[in-house]
Design a protein around this motif. Structure first.
Motif, PDB file in Angstrom:
ATOM      1  N   ASP A   1       0.943  -1.239  -0.015  1.00 39.21           N
ATOM      2  CA  ASP A   1      -0.073  -0.020   0.001  1.00 39.21           C
ATOM      3  C   ASP A   1       0.730   1.311   0.006  1.00 39.21           C
ATOM      4  N   GLU A   2       1.968   1.376   0.740  1.00 37.20           N
ATOM      5  CA  GLU A   2       2.892   2.492   0.860  1.00 37.20           C
ATOM      6  C   GLU A   2       3.513   2.790  -0.522  1.00 37.20           C
ATOM      7  N   VAL A   3       3.674   1.886  -1.332  1.00 37.15           N
ATOM      8  CA  VAL A   3       4.249   1.897  -2.622  1.00 37.15           C
ATOM      9  C   VAL A   3       3.206   2.664  -3.499  1.00 37.15           C
ATOM     10  N   LEU A   4       2.070   2.005  -3.427  1.00 37.12           N
ATOM     11  CA  LEU A   4       0.940   2.561  -4.366  1.00 37.12           C
ATOM     12  C   LEU A   4       0.525   3.916  -4.028  1.00 37.12           C
ATOM     13  N   ARG A   5       0.787   4.178  -2.621  1.00 39.83           N
ATOM     14  CA  ARG A   5       0.428   5.680  -2.279  1.00 39.83           C
ATOM     15  C   ARG A   5       1.581   6.593  -2.802  1.00 39.83           C
ATOM     16  N   GLN A   6       2.677   6.273  -2.527  1.00 35.12           N
ATOM     17  CA  GLN A   6       3.952   7.255  -3.457  1.00 35.12           C
ATOM     18  C   GLN A   6       3.712   7.198  -4.674  1.00 35.12           C
TER      19      GLN A   6
ATOM     20  N   THR B   1      13.090   7.702  -6.004  1.00 37.71           N
ATOM     21  CA  THR B   1      14.408   8.173  -5.332  1.00 37.71           C
ATOM     22  C   THR B   1      15.178   7.269  -4.415  1.00 37.71           C
ATOM     23  N   PRO B   2      16.252   7.233  -4.417  1.00 40.48           N
ATOM     24  CA  PRO B   2      16.998   6.349  -3.608  1.00 40.48           C
ATOM     25  C   PRO B   2      16.523   6.046  -2.302  1.00 40.48           C
ATOM     26  N   GLY B   3      16.305   4.929  -1.718  1.00 37.94           N
ATOM     27  CA  GLY B   3      15.804   4.694  -0.412  1.00 37.94           C
ATOM     28  C   GLY B   3      14.198   4.633  -0.185  1.00 37.94           C
ATOM     29  N   SER B   4      13.552   5.223  -1.199  1.00 33.70           N
ATOM     30  CA  SER B   4      12.124   5.385  -0.984  1.00 33.70           C
ATOM     31  C   SER B   4      11.436   3.925  -0.963  1.00 33.70           C
ATOM     32  N   PRO B   5      10.137   3.866  -0.582  1.00 36.57           N
ATOM     33  CA  PRO B   5       9.400   2.683  -0.622  1.00 36.57           C
ATOM     34  C   PRO B   5       9.326   2.236  -2.257  1.00 36.57           C
ATOM     35  N   LEU B   6       9.154   3.197  -3.149  1.00 39.91           N
ATOM     36  CA  LEU B   6       9.039   2.790  -4.582  1.00 39.91           C
ATOM     37  C   LEU B   6      10.433   2.183  -5.002  1.00 39.91           C
ATOM     38  N   ASP B   7      11.519   2.805  -4.341  1.00 40.61           N
ATOM     39  CA  ASP B   7      12.945   2.359  -4.966  1.00 40.61           C
ATOM     40  C   ASP B   7      13.179   1.027  -4.291  1.00 40.61           C
ATOM     41  N   ASP B   8      12.846   0.896  -3.026  1.00 37.21           N
ATOM     42  CA  ASP B   8      12.928  -0.629  -2.416  1.00 37.21           C
ATOM     43  C   ASP B   8      12.278  -1.527  -3.141  1.00 37.21           C
TER      44      ASP B   8
END
Length: 697
Positions: free
Chosen positions: A218-223, A286-293
């Motif tokens: 969910d946090e990835v989708l929100r970002q 961006t590096p280290g973000s939920p999307l990046d992870d």
């Protein structure tokens, strides 16, 4: 190995006791030496004999490798250090209870069965898997899971570990106990995919086996949603503005995301400026973000008929990071100054804002190239540029082939599905000049970025393809010789001799297997933080820059390139991250390839169900000790079991990859034409079975 382990290993080229080693390593304590010896022993690199002398495992007639199980109980071990003797045969009684994929230590023994090498598993060094998938079954009150692969044993499931799965469900099982000869293997069901017998359950199991997750956290989708669907005007103002330039995308008819666009302009010096504009995914991820992870964990998008498991959420891949026509989009652009002969003179790179003028397809572009007047009139504003691009790409391709690049454009199966997801047509994917043109432009951009980063010794992730193993090339040379080719395996860098085979095989159905055999003899391309060159492309420097929507290494390449052109300083963590990302990306690419291949088999089998009992013309595409794989003209491949070959008993020649009749001396090898009858096709397992078709009267 650390420094001490490396020095110890070098010293143990001849047997020595621990106390002797201390003399050569005075800077280390006895405890440190003992710990290092234990570590090397646990890894199977060294062994200790009854006289307490340590030496390389090979000195004591042992080697390490990966255990390959068979359904018949015996197995093979592929040595970690390949040699001309090939795999080691392991009889059923000598497997040491190793499972498929385990790393093992093998002691070589005499072979009464005539194998080149035979051995016994002495120790399992590391376990390959602690999870398998299979079908829930019940015998009396005992619940067990029969793995989808017969290479694994059945697993008993305790009553409190069933997740209420029913008999017939397809499930994943955590292995709790492997069995010891007295007690059976046991496991706990961790996931239920659906009813066995459905293709949906089989697909879900294949994705799970390969670590491929469909839903995003969910946090990835929100970002991703927070990135919006329009370009920030302030960000656009900071970039090179190309919105008035003639830039357009060219993709397949069914493409949903467009991560690359192209442009071509004449220059005053007579050269042309080729623009390759790539969606600037790194601006949003961006590096280290939920999307990046999450993107790092997935590594790549996964494609199978009618579906995609994307690396990034749809809000990005089909939205703000897709270079849709007539809207502003952020891009990372590579500008290559090229002449009419396809030679690149200069390159530069910049963050840009673009507005694609057309969403072109390969089909439409090929029609323009073919002179279709209606299509050329429809796109009159870009036909002149398209014609120049066409000519340039052909010149670039000629230059690439002249330097020794291999044309490994092997026919690829295309599976079309209907609205319900059922396969309705299977054929080889057609590739016209438009597809080849975009490929040339992307290759050129990738090379330009790699050269820029290499020459400045900057950290990044490279795409590397190492030279082939001469032994594998020697085996290929044996296959090619009967067709009149003379391949010198001792000269792998003479790619002209290999391209001669590829060229000669194009128009000869009898030679259709040769390109596939050649591909199998080459090393597998992978990612690495070191620039090792690309054998297939004959490129000194190469990386992936052009698909950051669907490949994580491209995203890393964007970040590292931007640091270079913006004057930022690299840190030690950048180098470490590139090494880790290269390893992770290679692992995830292999998993995606495996899943795509296995799921395609399900669709091919589902398509062939309707033809059971019918006869087809094909040719042998694989030879094993247990039978022949036969490929049909529509890319479908199935197995003829050795016991179904008529009139004789057959022996397997593993050097010539041939089945030979003991009495008739009839020979089956790669490329042998055969007429076969389809007897079975399973959309659950993906297995397709043939028998030789009865002779026509």
């Amino acid at each position: 190995m650390n420094e001490l382990e490396t020095r110890l290993y070098a010293l143990l080229a001849r047997p020595m006791r621990a106390e002797e080693l201390k003399k050569y390593l005075p800077a280390y304590s006895k405890q440190q030496i003992r710990q290092a010896l234990d570590q090397l022993t646990n890894e199977g690199k060294i062994l200790k004999n009854k006289k307490n002398r340590y030496a390389h495992a090979e000195h004591y007639g042992c080697l390490t490798g990966v255990f390959q199980a068979t359904e018949r109980g015996y197995g093979f071990v592929t040595p970690e250090t390949p040699d001309e003797n090939g795999d080691v045969f392991i009889p059923p009684y000598a497997t040491g209870k190793a499972w498929q994929g385990d790393r093992v230590l093998v002691h070589l023994t005499d072979s009464p069965r005539g194998h080149k090498r035979e051995g016994e598993v002495m120790r399992i060094l590391s376990l390959c898997t602690d999870e398998v998938t299979g079908t829930v079954m019940q015998r009396g009150k005992t619940v067990f899971v029969r793995p989808a692969s017969k290479k694994y044993p059945d697993l008993i499931i305790p009553k409190n570990r069933t997740l209420d799965a029913r008999s017939g469900d397809r499930v994943a099982v955590k292995v709790m106990f492997r069995g010891d000869g007295r007690l059976s293997a046991q496991g706990a069901i961790t996931q239920i995919f659906g009813r066995n017998g459905t293709m949906e359950a089989s697909i879900a199991a294949i994705l799970h086996e390969n670590g491929i997750t469909v839903p995003f956290p969910d946090e990835v989708l929100r970002q991703a949603d927070a990135c919006g669907d329009t370009v920030d005007p302030a960000e656009a103002a900071r970039r090179m503005d190309l919105r008035e330039k003639l830039i357009f995308t060219i993709d397949g008819d069914d493409a949903r995301d467009f991560d690359d666009a192209v442009s071509l302009e004449p220059m005053e010096n007579g050269h042309m400026l080729l623009g390759v504009h790539i969606a600037d995914v790194s601006h949003y991820v961006t590096p280290g973000s939920p999307l990046d992870d999450e993107a790092y964990r997935r590594g790549t998008s996964v494609y199978y008929p009618g579906h995609v498991v994307p690396m990034l959420p749809v809000a990005l891949s089909n939205g703000i990071c897709s270079l849709n026509p007539d809207v502003d989009r952020l891009a990372f652009s590579a500008f290559l100054e090229v002449d009419k002969d396809g030679r690149c003179h200069k390159s530069q790179f910049a963050k840009t804002v673009i507005r694609s003028k057309a969403r072109m397809t390969y089909r439409k572009m090929n029609e323009i190239f073919d002179g279709n007047e209606e299509r050329r009139a429809e796109y009159a504003f870009l036909t002149e540029t398209a014609d120049r691009m066409h000519a340039l790409s052909q010149a670039m391709r000629r230059r690439r082939m002249e330097r020794g690049a291999l044309d490994l454009d092997l026919p690829e199966a295309e599976i079309l599905t209907d609205e319900s997801g059922e396969p309705v047509e299977v054929s080889f994917r057609a590739r016209g000049d438009a597809e080849k043109m975009i490929e040339e432009f992307m290759l050129a951009a990738n090379e330009a970025v790699a050269a820029y980063m290499t020459h400045r010794n900057n950290p990044t992730v490279y795409r590397v393809h190492e030279s082939p193993d001469p032994e594998k090339l020697r085996v290929f040379a044996q296959f090619a010789r009967p067709f009149g080719y003379r391949v010198d395996a001792s000269k792998p860098n003479d790619t002209a001799q290999l391209q001669a085979v590829l060229d000669g095989a194009k128009d000869d159905p009898r030679q259709r297997a040769l390109p596939t055999l050649l591909l199998r003899s080459l090393a597998r391309a992978r990612y690495d933080a070191e620039c090792l060159g690309h054998y297939g492309l004959q490129a000194k420097e190469y990386l992936h820059f052009t698909s950051p929507i669907r490949r994580y290494p491209d995203l890393v390449a964007h970040r590292m390139l931007f640091k270079a052109i913006s004057g930022q300083q690299y840190t030690k963590s950048d180098w470490v991250f590139c090494e880790e990302a290269a390893s992770q990306s290679t692992t995830r690419e292999f998993a995606a390839d495996t899943a795509e291949r296995d799921i395609d088999k399900l669709y091919l089998a589902a398509y062939m169900e309707q033809f059971i009992g019918q006869d087809f013309d094909g040719e042998v595409s694989g030879v094993t000790s247990f039978g022949l794989f036969v490929s049909l003209k529509n890319a479908v491949e199935g197995l003829i079991r050795v016991e179904d070959l008529p009139g004789d008993d057959y022996e397997f020649d593993d050097q010539k990859m041939m089945l030979i009749g003991r009495r008739s001396r009839v020979r089956y090898t790669m490329g042998t034409p055969m007429r076969v009858r389809l007897t079975a096709a399973s959309r659950v397992t993906g297995l397709i079975d043939f028998i030789p078709a009865p002779e026509r009267n």
